[in-house]
Design an enzyme around this catalytic site. Sequence first.
Site, PDB file in Angstrom:
ATOM      1  N   HIS A 197     -16.908 -22.290  -2.214  1.00  0.00           N
ATOM      2  CA  HIS A 197     -16.573 -23.220  -1.254  1.00  0.00           C
ATOM      3  C   HIS A 197     -16.819 -22.412   0.121  1.00  0.00           C
ATOM      4  O   HIS A 197     -16.217 -21.442   0.538  1.00  0.00           O
ATOM      5  CB  HIS A 197     -14.959 -23.278  -1.562  1.00  0.00           C
ATOM      6  CG  HIS A 197     -14.412 -24.309  -0.337  1.00  0.00           C
ATOM      7  ND1 HIS A 197     -14.021 -25.480  -0.673  1.00  0.00           N
ATOM      8  CD2 HIS A 197     -14.332 -24.207   0.929  1.00  0.00           C
ATOM      9  CE1 HIS A 197     -13.755 -26.278   0.449  1.00  0.00           C
ATOM     10  NE2 HIS A 197     -13.947 -25.322   1.245  1.00  0.00           N
ATOM     11  N   ASP A 205     -14.465 -19.786   2.144  1.00  0.00           N
ATOM     12  CA  ASP A 205     -14.476 -20.796   3.150  1.00  0.00           C
ATOM     13  C   ASP A 205     -14.997 -20.561   4.519  1.00  0.00           C
ATOM     14  O   ASP A 205     -15.684 -21.397   5.176  1.00  0.00           O
ATOM     15  CB  ASP A 205     -13.039 -21.010   3.361  1.00  0.00           C
ATOM     16  CG  ASP A 205     -12.701 -22.445   3.704  1.00  0.00           C
ATOM     17  OD1 ASP A 205     -13.534 -23.161   3.784  1.00  0.00           O
ATOM     18  OD2 ASP A 205     -11.364 -22.831   3.808  1.00  0.00           O
ATOM     19  N   GLN A 253     -15.424 -33.941   7.575  1.00  0.00           N
ATOM     20  CA  GLN A 253     -14.296 -33.578   8.077  1.00  0.00           C
ATOM     21  C   GLN A 253     -13.193 -33.904   8.774  1.00  0.00           C
ATOM     22  O   GLN A 253     -11.818 -33.713   8.601  1.00  0.00           O
ATOM     23  CB  GLN A 253     -14.936 -32.229   9.001  1.00  0.00           C
ATOM     24  CG  GLN A 253     -13.875 -31.377   9.803  1.00  0.00           C
ATOM     25  CD  GLN A 253     -13.259 -30.411   8.771  1.00  0.00           C
ATOM     26  OE1 GLN A 253     -13.953 -29.314   8.467  1.00  0.00           O
ATOM     27  NE2 GLN A 253     -11.896 -30.683   8.443  1.00  0.00           N
ATOM     28  N   HIS A 273     -18.476 -23.046   4.404  1.00  0.00           N
ATOM     29  CA  HIS A 273     -19.120 -23.985   5.409  1.00  0.00           C
ATOM     30  C   HIS A 273     -20.143 -23.031   6.241  1.00  0.00           C
ATOM     31  O   HIS A 273     -19.974 -22.610   7.328  1.00  0.00           O
ATOM     32  CB  HIS A 273     -17.992 -24.347   6.394  1.00  0.00           C
ATOM     33  CG  HIS A 273     -16.705 -25.145   5.756  1.00  0.00           C
ATOM     34  ND1 HIS A 273     -16.871 -26.524   5.718  1.00  0.00           N
ATOM     35  CD2 HIS A 273     -15.810 -24.836   4.861  1.00  0.00           C
ATOM     36  CE1 HIS A 273     -15.631 -27.108   5.126  1.00  0.00           C
ATOM     37  NE2 HIS A 273     -15.269 -25.823   4.542  1.00  0.00           N
ATOM     38  N   HIS A 290     -11.799 -31.399  -0.223  1.00  0.00           N
ATOM     39  CA  HIS A 290     -10.871 -30.568   0.192  1.00  0.00           C
ATOM     40  C   HIS A 290      -9.631 -31.361  -0.194  1.00  0.00           C
ATOM     41  O   HIS A 290      -9.280 -32.728   0.067  1.00  0.00           O
ATOM     42  CB  HIS A 290     -10.810 -30.628   1.693  1.00  0.00           C
ATOM     43  CG  HIS A 290     -11.882 -29.575   2.022  1.00  0.00           C
ATOM     44  ND1 HIS A 290     -13.231 -29.849   1.956  1.00  0.00           N
ATOM     45  CD2 HIS A 290     -11.871 -28.446   3.006  1.00  0.00           C
ATOM     46  CE1 HIS A 290     -13.912 -28.727   2.513  1.00  0.00           C
ATOM     47  NE2 HIS A 290     -12.996 -27.909   3.155  1.00  0.00           N
ATOM     48  N   GLU A 321      -4.616 -29.510   1.401  1.00  0.00           N
ATOM     49  CA  GLU A 321      -4.627 -28.223   2.278  1.00  0.00           C
ATOM     50  C   GLU A 321      -3.535 -28.300   3.177  1.00  0.00           C
ATOM     51  O   GLU A 321      -3.764 -28.541   4.457  1.00  0.00           O
ATOM     52  CB  GLU A 321      -6.013 -28.084   2.792  1.00  0.00           C
ATOM     53  CG  GLU A 321      -6.290 -26.897   3.385  1.00  0.00           C
ATOM     54  CD  GLU A 321      -7.543 -26.428   4.028  1.00  0.00           C
ATOM     55  OE1 GLU A 321      -8.295 -27.310   4.097  1.00  0.00           O
ATOM     56  OE2 GLU A 321      -7.689 -25.150   4.537  1.00  0.00           O
TER      57      GLU A 321
HETATM   58 FE   FE2 Z   1     -13.280 -25.661   3.472  1.00  0.00          FE
END
Ligand code: FE2
Length: 417
Positions: free
Chosen positions: A59, A312, A155, A61, A213, A216
Amino acid sequence: MSVSVYKNASLAQKPGLYDIVVKDGKFEEIAPNAAAKYPDATVEDLGGALVCEPFVDAHIHFDYFYTANLGSKANGSGTLFEAIDNWSEFKKTLDKKAVRARALNGIRQMIENGVQYARTHVDVTNDKQTALEVMLELKEELKNYMQIQIVAFPQEGYYAYEGGDKCVELALKLGADVVGGIPHFEFTREEGVRSVEKGFEFAQKYDKLIDFHCDESDDEQSRFSEVLASLAYHNGMQGRVTASHTCAMGSYNGAYAFKMMTKYKKAGLNFVSCPTENCYLQGRFDGFPQRRGLTRVEQLTENGINVSFAQDSISDPWYPLGNGSLIHQLDFGLHLAHMMSVEQIESSLKFITTNGAKTMRVDDYGLEKGKSANFVVLSDNNVIDAVRNTSHVLLSVRQGRVIMRKKREELTTKLPE
Ligand code: FE2
Protein backbone atom coordinates in the site's frame (compact mmCIF):
# COMPACT_ATOMS: atom_id res chain seq x y z
CA MET A 1 24.34 -21.57 -17.89
CA SER A 2 25.41 -19.21 -15.10
CA VAL A 3 25.56 -20.40 -11.51
CA SER A 4 26.08 -18.16 -8.48
CA VAL A 5 26.38 -19.27 -4.90
CA TYR A 6 25.70 -17.04 -1.92
CA LYS A 7 27.47 -18.89 0.89
CA ASN A 8 26.78 -18.83 4.62
CA ALA A 9 23.37 -17.21 4.76
CA SER A 10 21.22 -17.20 7.88
CA LEU A 11 17.52 -17.81 7.31
CA ALA A 12 14.66 -16.62 9.53
CA GLN A 13 13.60 -19.14 12.15
CA LYS A 14 16.00 -21.84 10.88
CA PRO A 15 19.17 -22.83 12.74
CA GLY A 16 22.55 -23.04 11.00
CA LEU A 17 23.94 -21.56 7.82
CA TYR A 18 22.80 -22.19 4.26
CA ASP A 19 24.28 -21.86 0.79
CA ILE A 20 21.93 -20.36 -1.77
CA VAL A 21 22.54 -21.61 -5.29
CA VAL A 22 21.14 -19.58 -8.18
CA LYS A 23 21.07 -20.96 -11.71
CA ASP A 24 19.70 -19.07 -14.69
CA GLY A 25 17.84 -16.62 -12.50
CA LYS A 26 16.11 -19.27 -10.38
CA PHE A 27 16.81 -20.89 -7.04
CA GLU A 28 18.57 -24.20 -7.73
CA GLU A 29 19.24 -25.24 -4.15
CA ILE A 30 19.16 -23.80 -0.63
CA ALA A 31 20.99 -26.10 1.77
CA PRO A 32 23.93 -26.22 4.21
CA ASN A 33 27.30 -26.74 2.47
CA ALA A 34 25.78 -26.82 -1.02
CA ALA A 35 28.59 -24.65 -2.47
CA ALA A 36 31.00 -27.61 -2.76
CA LYS A 37 28.81 -29.16 -5.46
CA TYR A 38 29.28 -26.17 -7.77
CA PRO A 39 33.06 -25.70 -8.22
CA ASP A 40 32.66 -23.43 -11.27
CA ALA A 41 30.14 -21.09 -9.68
CA THR A 42 30.72 -17.46 -8.80
CA VAL A 43 30.80 -17.43 -5.00
CA GLU A 44 29.95 -14.66 -2.53
CA ASP A 45 30.36 -15.29 1.18
CA LEU A 46 27.56 -13.61 3.16
CA GLY A 47 29.28 -14.28 6.48
CA GLY A 48 26.09 -15.29 8.29
CA ALA A 49 23.95 -12.33 7.16
CA LEU A 50 20.20 -12.83 7.22
CA VAL A 51 18.59 -13.56 3.86
CA CYS A 52 14.86 -13.24 3.31
CA GLU A 53 12.29 -12.76 0.58
CA PRO A 54 12.24 -9.28 -0.99
CA PHE A 55 10.06 -6.76 0.79
CA VAL A 56 6.51 -6.15 -0.41
CA ASP A 57 4.88 -2.76 0.04
CA ALA A 58 1.22 -3.57 -0.55
CA HIS A 59 0.00 0.00 0.00
CA ILE A 60 1.77 3.09 -1.29
CA HIS A 61 0.98 6.19 -3.38
CA PHE A 62 3.68 6.82 -6.00
CA ASP A 63 1.80 9.83 -7.44
CA TYR A 64 1.91 11.64 -4.08
CA PHE A 65 5.65 11.22 -3.45
CA TYR A 66 7.45 14.41 -2.39
CA THR A 67 4.42 16.66 -2.67
CA ALA A 68 4.26 17.55 1.05
CA ASN A 69 5.83 20.94 0.50
CA LEU A 70 5.04 21.51 -3.16
CA GLY A 71 2.33 24.05 -3.63
CA SER A 72 -0.19 22.14 -1.58
CA LYS A 73 -0.79 23.91 1.71
CA ALA A 74 0.71 22.47 4.88
CA ASN A 75 -1.65 20.10 6.66
CA GLY A 76 -2.16 22.21 9.78
CA SER A 77 -4.63 19.89 11.49
CA GLY A 78 -2.69 16.72 10.62
CA THR A 79 -5.95 15.03 9.61
CA LEU A 80 -6.85 12.83 6.68
CA PHE A 81 -9.56 15.24 5.61
CA GLU A 82 -7.40 18.37 5.43
CA ALA A 83 -4.83 16.38 3.44
CA ILE A 84 -7.49 15.36 0.90
CA ASP A 85 -8.67 18.98 0.57
CA ASN A 86 -5.12 20.23 0.03
CA TRP A 87 -4.33 17.52 -2.51
CA SER A 88 -7.56 18.25 -4.37
CA GLU A 89 -6.27 21.73 -5.23
CA PHE A 90 -2.70 20.71 -6.00
CA LYS A 91 -3.59 17.84 -8.33
CA LYS A 92 -5.07 20.23 -10.87
CA THR A 93 -1.50 21.30 -11.68
CA LEU A 94 0.06 17.83 -12.20
CA ASP A 95 2.74 17.75 -14.87
CA LYS A 96 3.79 14.42 -16.37
CA LYS A 97 7.53 15.04 -16.24
CA ALA A 98 7.44 16.17 -12.62
CA VAL A 99 5.17 13.31 -11.51
CA ARG A 100 7.59 10.85 -13.13
CA ALA A 101 10.67 12.42 -11.52
CA ARG A 102 9.10 12.42 -8.05
CA ALA A 103 7.83 8.85 -8.41
CA LEU A 104 11.23 7.61 -9.59
CA ASN A 105 12.93 9.30 -6.65
CA GLY A 106 10.77 7.44 -4.16
CA ILE A 107 10.86 4.14 -6.04
CA ARG A 108 14.67 4.32 -6.07
CA GLN A 109 14.59 4.80 -2.31
CA MET A 110 12.27 1.81 -1.93
CA ILE A 111 14.56 -0.39 -4.06
CA GLU A 112 17.51 0.70 -1.92
CA ASN A 113 15.51 -0.55 1.06
CA GLY A 114 14.86 -3.98 -0.44
CA VAL A 115 11.36 -3.49 -1.84
CA GLN A 116 10.77 -5.48 -5.05
CA TYR A 117 6.95 -5.52 -5.05
CA ALA A 118 4.60 -2.59 -4.62
CA ARG A 119 0.91 -1.90 -4.99
CA THR A 120 0.45 1.78 -5.72
CA HIS A 121 -2.92 3.48 -5.37
CA VAL A 122 -3.12 6.17 -8.05
CA ASP A 123 -5.64 8.99 -7.72
CA VAL A 124 -7.92 8.84 -10.76
CA THR A 125 -10.48 11.43 -9.65
CA ASN A 126 -9.08 14.00 -12.05
CA ASP A 127 -9.99 15.50 -15.42
CA LYS A 128 -6.81 14.12 -16.95
CA GLN A 129 -5.24 10.76 -16.13
CA THR A 130 -1.71 12.20 -16.00
CA ALA A 131 -0.56 10.26 -12.93
CA LEU A 132 -2.05 7.01 -14.19
CA GLU A 133 -0.26 7.37 -17.53
CA VAL A 134 3.06 7.82 -15.73
CA MET A 135 2.51 4.81 -13.49
CA LEU A 136 1.52 2.56 -16.40
CA GLU A 137 4.77 3.53 -18.13
CA LEU A 138 6.87 2.99 -14.99
CA LYS A 139 5.23 -0.38 -14.33
CA GLU A 140 6.56 -1.61 -17.67
CA GLU A 141 9.92 0.17 -17.59
CA LEU A 142 10.83 -0.95 -14.07
CA LYS A 143 9.67 -4.56 -14.19
CA ASN A 144 13.22 -5.89 -13.85
CA TYR A 145 13.53 -3.99 -10.57
CA MET A 146 10.08 -4.02 -9.07
CA GLN A 147 6.75 -5.67 -9.74
CA ILE A 148 4.20 -2.88 -9.62
CA GLN A 149 0.43 -3.23 -9.30
CA ILE A 150 -1.73 -0.19 -9.98
CA VAL A 151 -4.95 0.53 -8.12
CA ALA A 152 -7.56 2.76 -9.77
CA PHE A 153 -8.07 4.84 -6.64
CA PRO A 154 -10.72 7.57 -6.48
CA GLN A 155 -9.22 9.70 -3.71
CA GLU A 156 -12.32 11.90 -3.61
CA GLY A 157 -14.87 9.11 -3.89
CA TYR A 158 -17.15 7.40 -6.40
CA TYR A 159 -20.00 9.81 -5.67
CA ALA A 160 -18.56 12.57 -3.44
CA TYR A 161 -16.57 13.49 -6.57
CA GLU A 162 -18.84 14.10 -9.54
CA GLY A 163 -18.23 11.23 -11.95
CA GLY A 164 -15.74 9.45 -9.66
CA ASP A 165 -17.20 6.05 -10.60
CA LYS A 166 -16.61 6.81 -14.29
CA CYS A 167 -12.99 7.80 -13.56
CA VAL A 168 -12.43 4.41 -11.89
CA GLU A 169 -13.92 2.56 -14.85
CA LEU A 170 -11.81 4.55 -17.32
CA ALA A 171 -8.64 3.76 -15.33
CA LEU A 172 -9.46 0.06 -15.39
CA LYS A 173 -9.92 0.21 -19.15
CA LEU A 174 -6.58 2.00 -19.47
CA GLY A 175 -4.82 -0.84 -17.64
CA ALA A 176 -5.10 -0.46 -13.85
CA ASP A 177 -4.88 -3.86 -12.13
CA VAL A 178 -7.00 -3.30 -9.04
CA VAL A 179 -10.31 -1.55 -8.24
CA GLY A 180 -9.99 1.02 -5.45
CA GLY A 181 -12.41 3.02 -3.36
CA ILE A 182 -12.85 5.11 -0.23
CA PRO A 183 -16.35 4.47 1.18
CA HIS A 184 -15.78 6.34 4.48
CA PHE A 185 -15.25 9.53 2.45
CA GLU A 186 -18.59 9.37 0.62
CA PHE A 187 -21.36 11.66 1.91
CA THR A 188 -23.47 8.95 3.53
CA ARG A 189 -23.23 5.37 4.72
CA GLU A 190 -25.58 4.44 1.86
CA GLU A 191 -23.38 6.02 -0.79
CA GLY A 192 -20.38 4.31 0.79
CA VAL A 193 -22.11 0.94 0.48
CA ARG A 194 -23.11 1.77 -3.08
CA SER A 195 -19.47 2.56 -3.93
CA VAL A 196 -18.35 -0.84 -2.63
CA GLU A 197 -21.08 -2.55 -4.67
CA LYS A 198 -20.00 -0.61 -7.75
CA GLY A 199 -16.37 -1.62 -7.12
CA PHE A 200 -17.36 -5.30 -7.09
CA GLU A 201 -19.33 -4.80 -10.29
CA PHE A 202 -16.20 -3.36 -11.96
CA ALA A 203 -13.98 -6.13 -10.56
CA GLN A 204 -16.21 -8.79 -12.06
CA LYS A 205 -16.72 -6.98 -15.36
CA TYR A 206 -12.99 -6.41 -15.94
CA ASP A 207 -11.61 -9.38 -13.95
CA LYS A 208 -9.65 -7.27 -11.46
CA LEU A 209 -8.64 -7.48 -7.79
CA ILE A 210 -10.16 -5.12 -5.20
CA ASP A 211 -8.36 -2.95 -2.65
CA PHE A 212 -10.40 -0.28 -0.87
CA HIS A 213 -9.18 2.35 1.55
CA CYS A 214 -11.61 1.31 4.25
CA ASP A 215 -12.64 2.83 7.59
CA GLU A 216 -9.58 5.10 7.80
CA SER A 217 -11.17 6.89 10.72
CA ASP A 218 -11.51 6.68 14.49
CA ASP A 219 -15.29 6.65 14.06
CA GLU A 220 -16.43 3.33 15.53
CA GLN A 221 -19.52 3.64 13.32
CA SER A 222 -17.37 3.35 10.19
CA ARG A 223 -18.08 -0.27 9.26
CA PHE A 224 -17.36 -0.75 5.58
CA SER A 225 -15.06 -3.75 6.14
CA GLU A 226 -18.24 -5.73 6.84
CA VAL A 227 -19.57 -4.71 3.42
CA LEU A 228 -16.31 -5.75 1.71
CA ALA A 229 -16.38 -9.06 3.60
CA SER A 230 -19.99 -9.75 2.74
CA LEU A 231 -19.56 -9.06 -0.98
CA ALA A 232 -16.24 -10.98 -1.15
CA TYR A 233 -17.95 -13.96 0.45
CA HIS A 234 -21.17 -13.90 -1.55
CA ASN A 235 -19.37 -13.32 -4.86
CA GLY A 236 -16.82 -16.10 -4.23
CA MET A 237 -13.92 -13.60 -4.30
CA GLN A 238 -12.00 -14.99 -1.32
CA GLY A 239 -8.36 -13.89 -1.38
CA ARG A 240 -8.98 -11.27 -4.10
CA VAL A 241 -10.26 -8.46 -1.86
CA THR A 242 -8.24 -6.19 0.45
CA ALA A 243 -9.30 -3.72 3.12
CA SER A 244 -6.58 -1.12 3.64
CA HIS A 245 -6.16 0.85 6.89
CA THR A 246 -9.34 -0.27 8.77
CA CYS A 247 -8.32 2.06 11.63
CA ALA A 248 -11.88 2.17 13.00
CA MET A 249 -11.50 -1.51 13.93
CA GLY A 250 -9.20 -0.32 16.71
CA SER A 251 -12.24 1.44 18.19
CA TYR A 252 -14.89 -1.29 17.65
CA ASN A 253 -16.40 -2.86 20.73
CA GLY A 254 -15.20 -6.36 21.56
CA ALA A 255 -18.45 -8.13 20.71
CA TYR A 256 -18.63 -6.65 17.20
CA ALA A 257 -14.93 -7.26 16.51
CA PHE A 258 -15.28 -10.88 17.70
CA LYS A 259 -18.19 -11.47 15.34
CA MET A 260 -16.37 -9.89 12.42
CA MET A 261 -13.22 -12.03 12.80
CA THR A 262 -15.14 -15.12 11.66
CA LYS A 263 -16.70 -13.16 8.79
CA TYR A 264 -13.34 -11.76 7.62
CA LYS A 265 -11.91 -15.29 7.72
CA LYS A 266 -14.77 -16.77 5.71
CA ALA A 267 -14.51 -13.91 3.21
CA GLY A 268 -10.75 -14.45 2.82
CA LEU A 269 -10.26 -10.70 3.22
CA ASN A 270 -6.70 -9.34 3.23
CA PHE A 271 -5.82 -6.41 5.50
CA VAL A 272 -3.07 -3.81 5.09
CA SER A 273 -2.05 -1.64 8.00
CA CYS A 274 0.09 1.50 7.64
CA PRO A 275 1.61 2.02 11.09
CA THR A 276 3.48 5.34 10.86
CA GLU A 277 0.84 6.96 8.66
CA ASN A 278 -2.11 6.05 10.80
CA CYS A 279 -0.60 6.73 14.20
CA TYR A 280 0.11 10.21 12.80
CA LEU A 281 -3.28 10.85 11.15
CA GLN A 282 -5.60 9.25 13.67
CA GLY A 283 -6.42 10.20 17.24
CA ARG A 284 -6.65 13.83 16.11
CA PHE A 285 -10.05 14.46 17.67
CA ASP A 286 -9.41 12.62 20.91
CA GLY A 287 -7.74 15.05 23.27
CA PHE A 288 -6.40 12.63 25.89
CA PRO A 289 -6.36 9.66 26.18
CA GLN A 290 -5.49 9.44 22.51
CA ARG A 291 -5.98 6.41 20.26
CA ARG A 292 -3.11 5.06 18.18
CA GLY A 293 -5.11 4.59 14.96
CA LEU A 294 -4.03 1.05 14.15
CA THR A 295 -6.25 -1.82 13.13
CA ARG A 296 -6.34 -5.01 15.25
CA VAL A 297 -3.19 -6.59 13.81
CA GLU A 298 -2.68 -9.10 16.63
CA GLN A 299 -6.30 -10.28 16.74
CA LEU A 300 -6.50 -10.62 12.95
CA THR A 301 -3.22 -12.58 12.93
CA GLU A 302 -4.33 -14.88 15.74
CA ASN A 303 -7.51 -15.58 13.78
CA GLY A 304 -5.51 -16.64 10.73
CA ILE A 305 -6.41 -13.54 8.71
CA ASN A 306 -3.80 -12.12 6.37
CA VAL A 307 -2.35 -8.74 7.46
CA SER A 308 0.66 -6.88 6.12
CA PHE A 309 2.41 -3.62 6.99
CA ALA A 310 2.92 -0.92 4.38
CA GLN A 311 4.20 2.64 4.37
CA ASP A 312 1.48 4.51 2.42
CA SER A 313 3.42 7.77 2.00
CA ILE A 314 6.76 9.32 1.28
CA SER A 315 6.52 13.03 2.08
CA ASP A 316 3.00 13.93 0.96
CA PRO A 317 0.08 15.98 2.33
CA TRP A 318 -0.97 12.99 4.46
CA TYR A 319 2.39 12.30 6.08
CA PRO A 320 5.53 14.46 6.01
CA LEU A 321 8.18 11.74 6.45
CA GLY A 322 8.63 8.20 5.04
CA ASN A 323 11.87 6.77 3.69
CA GLY A 324 11.07 3.64 1.70
CA SER A 325 12.05 1.32 4.55
CA LEU A 326 9.65 -1.46 5.44
CA ILE A 327 11.88 -2.58 8.32
CA HIS A 328 11.07 0.85 9.78
CA GLN A 329 7.34 0.12 9.32
CA LEU A 330 7.78 -3.28 10.92
CA ASP A 331 9.50 -1.73 13.92
CA PHE A 332 6.66 0.79 14.41
CA GLY A 333 3.96 -1.77 13.64
CA LEU A 334 5.15 -4.27 16.22
CA HIS A 335 5.35 -1.53 18.85
CA LEU A 336 1.94 -0.03 18.09
CA ALA A 337 0.24 -3.41 17.80
CA HIS A 338 1.73 -4.63 21.11
CA MET A 339 3.31 -7.61 19.36
CA MET A 340 6.66 -7.87 21.06
CA SER A 341 6.97 -11.40 22.44
CA VAL A 342 10.05 -13.27 21.23
CA GLU A 343 7.86 -15.52 19.05
CA GLN A 344 5.99 -12.55 17.60
CA ILE A 345 9.19 -10.70 16.69
CA GLU A 346 10.90 -13.81 15.32
CA SER A 347 7.97 -14.52 13.01
CA SER A 348 7.36 -10.87 12.11
CA LEU A 349 9.10 -10.63 8.71
CA LYS A 350 5.93 -12.08 7.22
CA PHE A 351 4.25 -8.69 7.69
CA ILE A 352 6.56 -7.10 5.10
CA THR A 353 7.19 -10.16 2.91
CA THR A 354 4.91 -13.18 2.42
CA ASN A 355 1.69 -11.61 3.72
CA GLY A 356 2.01 -8.67 1.33
CA ALA A 357 2.82 -11.08 -1.52
CA LYS A 358 -0.36 -12.97 -0.68
CA THR A 359 -2.35 -9.72 -0.82
CA MET A 360 -0.85 -8.89 -4.21
CA ARG A 361 -1.35 -12.53 -5.30
CA VAL A 362 2.26 -12.94 -6.40
CA ASP A 363 2.73 -16.64 -7.16
CA ASP A 364 6.41 -16.72 -8.08
CA TYR A 365 7.61 -15.70 -4.61
CA GLY A 366 9.60 -17.41 -1.87
CA LEU A 367 12.98 -18.94 -1.11
CA GLU A 368 12.30 -22.26 -2.85
CA LYS A 369 13.88 -24.33 -5.58
CA GLY A 370 12.42 -23.44 -8.97
CA LYS A 371 11.15 -19.99 -7.97
CA SER A 372 12.71 -16.81 -9.35
CA ALA A 373 15.87 -16.01 -7.38
CA ASN A 374 14.53 -12.88 -5.70
CA PHE A 375 15.90 -12.13 -2.24
CA VAL A 376 17.48 -9.53 0.02
CA VAL A 377 20.46 -9.70 2.39
CA LEU A 378 20.24 -7.74 5.65
CA SER A 379 22.96 -6.21 7.81
CA ASP A 380 22.10 -8.42 10.79
CA ASN A 381 22.24 -12.17 11.32
CA ASN A 382 18.83 -12.85 12.85
CA VAL A 383 15.33 -11.40 12.83
CA ILE A 384 15.36 -9.97 16.36
CA ASP A 385 18.57 -8.02 15.67
CA ALA A 386 17.25 -6.98 12.26
CA VAL A 387 14.14 -5.41 13.83
CA ARG A 388 16.01 -4.04 16.86
CA ASN A 389 18.62 -2.33 14.67
CA THR A 390 16.19 -1.47 11.84
CA SER A 391 18.59 -3.43 9.68
CA HIS A 392 19.98 -2.11 6.40
CA VAL A 393 19.42 -4.02 3.19
CA LEU A 394 22.92 -4.71 1.84
CA LEU A 395 22.00 -6.60 -1.29
CA SER A 396 18.87 -7.02 -3.38
CA VAL A 397 18.84 -9.79 -5.99
CA ARG A 398 16.10 -10.12 -8.60
CA GLN A 399 15.94 -13.03 -11.02
CA GLY A 400 19.53 -13.79 -10.06
CA ARG A 401 20.74 -10.28 -10.91
CA VAL A 402 22.07 -7.86 -8.31
CA ILE A 403 19.87 -4.75 -8.54
CA MET A 404 21.18 -2.98 -5.43
CA ARG A 405 24.28 -3.32 -3.30
CA LYS A 406 25.24 -1.26 -0.26
CA LYS A 407 28.45 -1.28 1.71
CA ARG A 408 28.31 -2.54 5.25
CA GLU A 409 28.72 0.33 7.75
CA GLU A 410 32.21 0.81 9.10
CA LEU A 411 32.03 1.40 12.83
CA THR A 412 34.82 3.49 14.23
CA THR A 413 33.93 4.07 17.89
CA LYS A 414 36.68 2.62 20.08
CA LEU A 415 35.95 2.17 23.77
CA PRO A 416 38.34 0.84 26.47
CA GLU A 417 38.34 -2.96 26.86
FE1 FE2 B 1 -3.44 5.14 1.17
